[in-house]
Structures are given as C-alpha cells and as structure tokens.
Scaffold this active site. Structure first.
Site, mmCIF file in Angstrom:
data_model
loop_
_atom_site.group_PDB
_atom_site.id
_atom_site.type_symbol
_atom_site.label_atom_id
_atom_site.label_comp_id
_atom_site.label_asym_id
_atom_site.label_seq_id
_atom_site.Cartn_x
_atom_site.Cartn_y
_atom_site.Cartn_z
ATOM 1 N N LYS A 130 13.268 -7.600 14.201
ATOM 2 C CA LYS A 130 14.134 -7.737 13.015
ATOM 3 C C LYS A 130 15.291 -8.711 13.280
ATOM 4 C CE LYS A 130 11.847 -4.946 10.249
ATOM 5 N NZ LYS A 130 11.185 -5.422 9.037
ATOM 6 N N SER A 170 14.589 -6.876 6.416
ATOM 7 C CA SER A 170 14.957 -6.720 7.828
ATOM 8 C C SER A 170 15.202 -5.231 8.044
ATOM 9 C CB SER A 170 16.182 -7.581 8.119
ATOM 10 O OG SER A 170 16.686 -7.354 9.405
ATOM 11 N N TYR A 191 11.214 -3.168 18.096
ATOM 12 C CA TYR A 191 11.397 -3.238 16.640
ATOM 13 C C TYR A 191 12.678 -4.013 16.315
ATOM 14 C CZ TYR A 191 12.059 -1.699 11.825
ATOM 15 O OH TYR A 191 12.249 -1.674 10.466
ATOM 16 N N SER A 244 0.825 -1.226 0.000
ATOM 17 C CA SER A 244 0.000 0.000 0.000
ATOM 18 C C SER A 244 0.853 1.267 0.000
ATOM 19 C CB SER A 244 -0.945 0.000 1.204
ATOM 20 O OG SER A 244 -0.196 -0.017 2.392
HETATM 21 N N1 LIG Z 1 11.432 3.213 6.256
HETATM 22 C C1 LIG Z 1 12.528 2.827 6.855
HETATM 23 O O1 LIG Z 1 13.381 3.664 7.235
HETATM 24 C C2 LIG Z 1 12.801 1.354 7.062
HETATM 25 C C3 LIG Z 1 14.099 0.990 7.432
HETATM 26 C C4 LIG Z 1 14.392 -0.356 7.607
HETATM 27 C C5 LIG Z 1 13.422 -1.322 7.406
HETATM 28 N N2 LIG Z 1 12.153 -0.939 7.052
HETATM 29 C C6 LIG Z 1 11.163 -2.015 6.853
HETATM 30 O O2 LIG Z 1 10.643 -1.944 5.541
HETATM 31 C C7 LIG Z 1 9.365 -2.557 5.504
HETATM 32 C C8 LIG Z 1 8.400 -1.647 4.748
HETATM 33 O O3 LIG Z 1 8.275 -0.440 5.483
HETATM 34 P P1 LIG Z 1 8.135 0.982 4.792
HETATM 35 O O4 LIG Z 1 9.265 1.797 5.252
HETATM 36 O O5 LIG Z 1 7.870 0.846 3.361
HETATM 37 O O6 LIG Z 1 6.853 1.529 5.596
HETATM 38 P P2 LIG Z 1 5.363 1.810 5.134
HETATM 39 O O7 LIG Z 1 5.347 2.798 4.023
HETATM 40 O O8 LIG Z 1 4.639 2.148 6.393
HETATM 41 O O9 LIG Z 1 4.838 0.399 4.566
HETATM 42 C C9 LIG Z 1 4.566 -0.675 5.426
HETATM 43 C C10 LIG Z 1 3.650 -1.643 4.721
HETATM 44 O O10 LIG Z 1 3.378 -2.737 5.608
HETATM 45 C C11 LIG Z 1 1.970 -2.874 5.733
HETATM 46 N N3 LIG Z 1 1.549 -3.406 7.028
HETATM 47 C C12 LIG Z 1 1.883 -2.938 8.262
HETATM 48 N N4 LIG Z 1 1.277 -3.668 9.206
HETATM 49 C C13 LIG Z 1 0.541 -4.614 8.559
HETATM 50 C C14 LIG Z 1 -0.324 -5.656 8.974
HETATM 51 N N5 LIG Z 1 -0.566 -5.901 10.275
HETATM 52 N N6 LIG Z 1 -0.918 -6.448 8.024
HETATM 53 C C15 LIG Z 1 -0.702 -6.192 6.715
HETATM 54 N N7 LIG Z 1 0.096 -5.217 6.243
HETATM 55 C C16 LIG Z 1 0.712 -4.445 7.170
HETATM 56 C C17 LIG Z 1 1.432 -1.466 5.544
HETATM 57 O O11 LIG Z 1 0.048 -1.527 5.268
HETATM 58 P P3 LIG Z 1 -0.936 -0.327 5.739
HETATM 59 O O12 LIG Z 1 -0.719 0.770 4.746
HETATM 60 O O13 LIG Z 1 -2.279 -0.951 5.686
HETATM 61 O O14 LIG Z 1 -0.507 0.049 7.133
HETATM 62 C C18 LIG Z 1 2.299 -1.005 4.385
HETATM 63 O O15 LIG Z 1 1.823 -1.549 3.171
HETATM 64 C C19 LIG Z 1 8.979 -2.837 6.946
HETATM 65 O O16 LIG Z 1 9.211 -4.197 7.225
HETATM 66 C C20 LIG Z 1 9.937 -1.964 7.737
HETATM 67 O O17 LIG Z 1 10.211 -2.487 9.014
HETATM 68 C C21 LIG Z 1 11.826 0.376 6.859
#
Ligand SMILES: NC(=O)c1ccc[n+]([C@@H]2O[C@H](COP(=O)([O-])OP(=O)(O)OC[C@H]3O[C@@H](n4cnc5c(N)ncnc54)[C@H](OP(=O)(O)O)[C@@H]3O)[C@@H](O)[C@H]2O)c1
Length: 264
Positions: free
Chosen positions: A143, A125, A139, A9
């Site tokens: 991870k 991760s 968190y 999303s």
């Molecule tokens: N951004 C960073 O700096 C960063 C750094 C390291 C790792 N990550 C990791 O990257 C991954 C993606 O994160 P992002 O940064 O792209 O954040 P994001 O834009 O918030 O995207 C997270 C996605 O996960 C979905 N999600 C969360 N909880 C869920 C649930 N219970 N069931 C189904 N879907 C769920 C969200 O859906 P909804 O829209 O419905 O909430 C959204 O599609 C995550 O695993 C995060 O830990 C991010």
C-alpha cells in the site's frame, strides 16, 4: 459516466459497483469468479496478476464505450505474519496483486484518458499505506507502493486533465479478513509470541469494523466531485487520529503507541 472498477465480487468493490450503477453510471466491474450479478453492472473476467487480462478488460470498455471516465483500482488482498517468516513468494504475490495489478491496469487506462484529456483515477490504499503495521508488513509495503506511485502519477498527469485520488480506509467488515493469507508456521508463533494476540486483535477490529456501504458512499461523492482532494481517509475517529499523531509526534513516541495498540 463510464466507470471501470476492479474486484467487484465482494466487499468495497461490490458495494461501490452497486451504488454507482444505481446512480445511473455505466459500470464495468472485473472479477475472477462467478458471482451473483448486480443489476446494471457489466462483468469482465480478470485476474489482476495477468497483464493480458488487465489489457483485455480495459479494451472491452474502450471498444464498447469509446472512453473511460473513472478507473477505480480496488482489487487487493492481505498477507499477514512476522516478516522473518514470510516467504519471498508471498512478498512477490502481495506486490503483484496489490501494486503491479494497479500498474498493469493504468498502463492501458492512461493513454485513453490522455487522449480524452480527462479522467479520474481512484486507488484504494489503506491506513496501512500511511504507517507500517506490525505483522502486516508485506501488506503495508504494497500500500505504501500505491501511495508513492500515485503521488508521482498525480504530478505527471495533471497537465492532461487527469485527477488521481487515493482512498485510505481503516478497518471494514468485508471478505478481506477471511481471505487473508497468514503465516501459520508454528515456529513463527514461537519466535514472535505477540503475533497470535496481534492477529486476533487485527481480525477483531476488521470484523467489527465499518460497513462497505460507508466507503461506497464516499467513492460515489469523489466520482461526482469536480475537484476532489488528493486523498481521503475513511475510518473511525480513532484511526484518523492515529494518522494525525504520526504526522506530529517524534517517531519513537508514535512507535510506542502502535506497539501498545498491537499488544507487542
Ligand atoms: N477491509 C478492510 O478493512 C480494508 C481496509 C483498507 C483497505 N482495504 C482494501 O480494500 C480493497 C478491497 O478489499 P475488501 O475489503 O473489499 O476485501 P474483499 O471483500 O476480499 O474484496 C477484495 C476483492 O479483490 C479481488 N481480488 C483479490 N485478489 C485478486 C486477484 N489476484 N485478481 C483479481 N481480483 C482479486 C477479490 O476477488 P475474489 O473474490 O475472487 O478473491 C475481491 O473482489 C483491497 O485493496 C484492500 O486492500 C480493505
């Protein structure tokens, strides 16, 4: 290739699904709310904490395509705050979404990949999965769980032609920051005065971080690569350096560096 990716999303999931679909792959993306559709991406509704949703999502791809070449575990969220003030319910939810969600998907993806005698599993991760980050302890724990699980899984499934890759992003500007569920208890701020300034610095690093397209480009390369590495750090040079320093410095020295960085 037939690709299933979770959490499309927003952020990494959306950017990656868009890129992979544009490259001609057949892309299925899970999401739990209605979003503006991306061309070429087939959406499946799934809440990753529901085992039934995870099973049904995998089954949909298998029914329609007969195989899954690449599974990308991306869906995730962060819970922040001093560990003392984080609730048990928050700890459970953090593990349920970030770790058990992946386990549930893999429970249904693995038999199909084993039958195919091939497959690639790419798990998102974090650099927080390589070092315990203050005020992001739940968190980081979720991870670290992904890291340990994938390390074991890689050894088990290699004989079946299945490759397991872990991607560790640094700070990226996505919806992750706004979605973070942070402890907001006044007592937590009082007992841990560093919490407020640390959280501000974490949020600043994320909102001014790299664009999700950078990660999507790397994942696209991993999808194409015949022999991918076991893990990829995708971050600024400074963050890659921190992982290197953790590996070579005595623990106490590295803790002092992290404490200074997070203004503890
Ligand atoms: N951004 C960073 O700096 C960063 C750094 C390291 C790792 N990550 C990791 O990257 C991954 C993606 O994160 P992002 O940064 O792209 O954040 P994001 O834009 O918030 O995207 C997270 C996605 O996960 C979905 N999600 C969360 N909880 C869920 C649930 N219970 N069931 C189904 N879907 C769920 C969200 O859906 P909804 O829209 O419905 O909430 C959204 O599609 C995550 O695993 C995060 O830990 C991010």
């Amino acid at each position: 290739m037939i690709i299933l990716i979770t959490g499309v999303s927003s952020g990494f999931g959306r950017a990656t699904a868009q890129k992979l679909a544009a490259e001609g792959h057949t892309v299925y993306g899970t999401c739990r709310r209605n979003v503006e559709p991306l061309p070429g991406v087939k959406y499946i509704k799934a809440e990753v904490t529901s085992e039934e949703d995870c099973r049904a999502a995998v089954q949909t791809v298998l029914d329609e395509q007969g195989r899954i070449d690449v599974f990308i575990n991306n869906a995730g969220m962060g819970i922040g705050g001093p560990l003392e003030f984080s609730t048990i319910e928050q700890a459970r939810r953090q593990m349920d979404v970030n770790w058990l969600g992946m386990v549930q998907f893999l429970h249904y993806v693995l038999p199909a990949m084993r039958a195919q005698k091939s497959g690639k599993i790419i798990c998102i991760s974090s650099i927080g999965g390589l070092m315990g980050l203050p005020f992001q302890g739940l968190y980081s724990a979720s991870k670290f769980a992904i890291e340990g699980y994938c390390e074991a899984l890689r050894l088990e499934v290699k004989q079946h032609g299945i490759k397991v890759v872990v991607v560790e992003p640094g700070d990226f500007a996505t919806s992750f920051t706004a979605s973070r569920d942070s402890v907001s208890d006044a007592a937590a701020y009082e007992a841990y005065p560093a919490y407020e300034r640390s959280l501000k610095s974490i949020e600043h690093d994320e909102t001014t971080g790299l664009k999700p397209d950078v990660l999507a480009a790397r994942i696209s390369k991993i999808v194409r690569c015949r022999n991918p590495r076991q893990s990829y750090i995708v971050s600024t040079l400074e963050q890659r350096l921190s992982v290197f320093l953790k590996a070579i410095l005595p623990g106490r020295w590295f803790s002092a560096i992290l404490a200074s960085y997070y203004k503890l």
